[in-house]
Design an enzyme around this catalytic site. Structure first.
Site, PDB file in Angstrom:
ATOM      1  N   GLN A 299       0.844  -1.206   0.000  1.00  0.00           N
ATOM      2  CA  GLN A 299       0.000   0.000   0.000  1.00  0.00           C
ATOM      3  C   GLN A 299       0.877   1.254   0.000  1.00  0.00           C
ATOM      4  O   GLN A 299       0.386   2.348  -0.155  1.00  0.00           O
ATOM      5  CB  GLN A 299      -0.895   0.025   1.248  1.00  0.00           C
TER       6      GLN A 299
ATOM      7  N   HIS B 202      -1.401   1.154  -4.095  1.00  0.00           N
ATOM      8  CA  HIS B 202      -1.880   2.543  -3.977  1.00  0.00           C
ATOM      9  C   HIS B 202      -1.003   3.491  -4.777  1.00  0.00           C
ATOM     10  O   HIS B 202      -0.969   4.683  -4.519  1.00  0.00           O
ATOM     11  CB  HIS B 202      -1.916   2.976  -2.492  1.00  0.00           C
TER      12      HIS B 202
ATOM     13  N   CYS C 102      -1.657   8.227 -16.355  1.00  0.00           N
ATOM     14  CA  CYS C 102      -2.694   8.830 -17.204  1.00  0.00           C
ATOM     15  C   CYS C 102      -4.074   8.417 -16.700  1.00  0.00           C
ATOM     16  O   CYS C 102      -4.346   7.241 -16.476  1.00  0.00           O
ATOM     17  CB  CYS C 102      -2.525   8.354 -18.658  1.00  0.00           C
TER      18      CYS C 102
ATOM     19  N   CYS D  47      -5.699   6.344 -20.007  1.00  0.00           N
ATOM     20  CA  CYS D  47      -5.237   5.015 -20.498  1.00  0.00           C
ATOM     21  C   CYS D  47      -4.385   4.282 -19.478  1.00  0.00           C
ATOM     22  O   CYS D  47      -3.891   3.192 -19.751  1.00  0.00           O
ATOM     23  CB  CYS D  47      -4.442   5.204 -21.805  1.00  0.00           C
TER      24      CYS D  47
ATOM     25  N   GLU E 177       0.699  -4.170  16.519  1.00  0.00           N
ATOM     26  CA  GLU E 177      -0.536  -4.366  17.312  1.00  0.00           C
ATOM     27  C   GLU E 177      -1.482  -5.269  16.531  1.00  0.00           C
ATOM     28  O   GLU E 177      -1.409  -5.334  15.305  1.00  0.00           O
ATOM     29  CB  GLU E 177      -1.198  -3.000  17.553  1.00  0.00           C
TER      30      GLU E 177
HETATM   31  N1  APR Z   1       6.667  -2.744  12.631  1.00  0.00           N
HETATM   32  C1  APR Z   1       5.454  -3.361  12.623  1.00  0.00           C
HETATM   33  N2  APR Z   1       4.276  -2.694  12.640  1.00  0.00           N
HETATM   34  C2  APR Z   1       4.344  -1.344  12.654  1.00  0.00           C
HETATM   35  C3  APR Z   1       5.563  -0.626  12.674  1.00  0.00           C
HETATM   36  C4  APR Z   1       6.756  -1.387  12.662  1.00  0.00           C
HETATM   37  N3  APR Z   1       7.977  -0.808  12.656  1.00  0.00           N
HETATM   38  N4  APR Z   1       5.280   0.707  12.693  1.00  0.00           N
HETATM   39  C5  APR Z   1       3.931   0.818  12.686  1.00  0.00           C
HETATM   40  N5  APR Z   1       3.376  -0.398  12.674  1.00  0.00           N
HETATM   41  C6  APR Z   1       1.949  -0.756  12.583  1.00  0.00           C
HETATM   42  C7  APR Z   1       1.006   0.210  13.250  1.00  0.00           C
HETATM   43  O1  APR Z   1       0.807  -0.144  14.610  1.00  0.00           O
HETATM   44  C8  APR Z   1      -0.270   0.015  12.420  1.00  0.00           C
HETATM   45  O2  APR Z   1      -1.039  -1.074  12.923  1.00  0.00           O
HETATM   46  O3  APR Z   1       1.630  -0.713  11.213  1.00  0.00           O
HETATM   47  C9  APR Z   1       0.250  -0.363  11.032  1.00  0.00           C
HETATM   48  C10 APR Z   1       0.174   0.780  10.040  1.00  0.00           C
HETATM   49  O4  APR Z   1      -1.199   1.016   9.803  1.00  0.00           O
HETATM   50  P1  APR Z   1      -1.628   2.347   9.014  1.00  0.00           P
HETATM   51  O5  APR Z   1      -0.897   3.504   9.596  1.00  0.00           O
HETATM   52  O6  APR Z   1      -3.124   2.369   8.969  1.00  0.00           O
HETATM   53  O7  APR Z   1      -1.045   2.154   7.543  1.00  0.00           O
HETATM   54  P2  APR Z   1      -1.674   1.266   6.393  1.00  0.00           P
HETATM   55  O8  APR Z   1      -2.325   0.045   6.945  1.00  0.00           O
HETATM   56  O9  APR Z   1      -0.614   1.074   5.380  1.00  0.00           O
HETATM   57  O10 APR Z   1      -2.791   2.252   5.788  1.00  0.00           O
HETATM   58  C11 APR Z   1      -3.443   1.844   4.606  1.00  0.00           C
HETATM   59  O11 APR Z   1      -4.474   4.026   4.433  1.00  0.00           O
HETATM   60  O12 APR Z   1      -4.413   6.325   4.461  1.00  0.00           O
HETATM   61  C12 APR Z   1      -4.370   5.219   3.662  1.00  0.00           C
HETATM   62  O13 APR Z   1      -3.421   5.183   1.523  1.00  0.00           O
HETATM   63  C13 APR Z   1      -3.088   5.149   2.889  1.00  0.00           C
HETATM   64  O14 APR Z   1      -1.921   3.168   2.115  1.00  0.00           O
HETATM   65  C14 APR Z   1      -2.505   3.793   3.262  1.00  0.00           C
HETATM   66  C15 APR Z   1      -3.726   3.037   3.747  1.00  0.00           C
END
Ligand code: APR
Length: 267
Positions: free
Chosen positions: A111, A129, A137, A140, A233
């Site tokens: 992502q 993403h 584009c 296309c 978590e």
């Molecule tokens: N190691 C393991 N887990 C981690 C670490 C780490 N070093 N750092 C953060 N985390 C965990 C966080 O606790 C959280 O549960 O990774 C997760 C990140 O979650 P998000 O911040 O929600 O990121 P993501 O899941 O990629 O979000 C998805 O949301 O806003 C949109 O487009 C954006 O691609 C993104 C999408």
């Protein structure tokens, strides 16, 4: 009796070395150890600035309403992550690239738009993403590198938005905004990977954003699939029993430890 983290790492290594079509799904958590903030973790961009998240939801509508203004705004703003060109892949990215080199991992579907999997040496990466260093584009779907266009000059000459050299469609940043459809080619290939895989390694995602968060649920239907989650978590995938097991911790520590165990088993 629950397993210790070390026992879970050994279990993951044992699961990875059996003949498998293993795929990794990653989120912002794998890049935090490169200095890029995640979104929903304790220090996340959305966690700390809900107004920024609301603005992010408006971007796609603003682009379609007025592409020229979208581009003027984009060229004048530092972007959510500051200067991504400066950041480097971390041990988590390199661990996944190494599993691919060992012939175990077949694909990374991320992502993240930071291009760090590619820079760590992963060859088969699906930027679900999009990618911050590319343009795409809107008609296309053709992608260009940002440096293929002199955007500041186009701005000076009042020639924004940039146009596709193939179909003359309007180009946007390749990043996928909220409410914007996932580009067809990536969406279709990702579903194919879910059909083919019988091991899923889910790293550093809160698994709350769809349709990406649906991928593990689709893969769950495969016979004898193993789904392993590595995150700071638990997530809805953990709570809903989509993951077979959850390894708590930093991807930059857990993934290299898994690779080290895999090497021991392959000796
Ligand atoms: N190691 C393991 N887990 C981690 C670490 C780490 N070093 N750092 C953060 N985390 C965990 C966080 O606790 C959280 O549960 O990774 C997760 C990140 O979650 P998000 O911040 O929600 O990121 P993501 O899941 O990629 O979000 C998805 O949301 O806003 C949109 O487009 C954006 O691609 C993104 C999408």
């Amino acid at each position: 009796m629950s397993l210790t983290r070390e026992e879970l790492i050994q279990k993951a290594a044992a699961d990875l070395v059996r003949p498998h079509y293993a795929v990794a799904l990653t989120g912002a958590g794998i890049s935090t150890e490169s200095g890029i903030r995640d979104f929903r973790g304790p220090d996340g961009i959305w966690t700390k600035d809900p107004a920024a998240e609301r603005l992010a939801y408006e971007m796609y509508g603003r682009l379609r309403a007025n592409p020229k203004d979208y581009w003027k705004e984009t060229l004048n703003s530092p972007g959510l992550f500051g200067n991504l060109a400066e950041v480097k892949p971390n041990r988590g990215h390199f661990a996944l690239a190494e599993l691919e080199k060992m012939g175990i991992l077949k694909c990374v579907i991320t992502q993240n738009i930071d291009n760090l999997h590619e820079r760590a040496g992963s060859q088969r990466v699906l930027d679900y993403h999009g990618n911050h260093f590319k343009l795409r584009c809107m008609r296309c779907n053709k992608r260009y590198l940002i440096e293929d266009y002199d955007l500041q000059q186009l701005n000076k000459n009042d020639e924004l938005p940039p146009r596709c050299r193939y179909c003359n469609g309007i180009l946007k940043l390749d990043v996928v905004y909220f409410q914007e459809p996932i580009p067809d080619d990536v969406a279709i290939q990702s579903l194919r990977e879910m059909e083919d895989c019988d091991l899923l390694l889910i790293c550093g995602t809160s698994a709350v954003v769809y349709p990406f968060a649906n991928l593990p649920r689709i893969a769950r239907n495969n016979a004898n699939i193993t789904i392993i989650e590595v995150n700071m978590e638990p997530t809805p995938l953990t709570e809903d029993g989509i993951s077979d097991y959850f390894i708590p911790g930093k991807t930059g520590e857990v993934l290299p430890a898994i690779v080290a165990e895999v090497k021991k088993l392959r000796k």
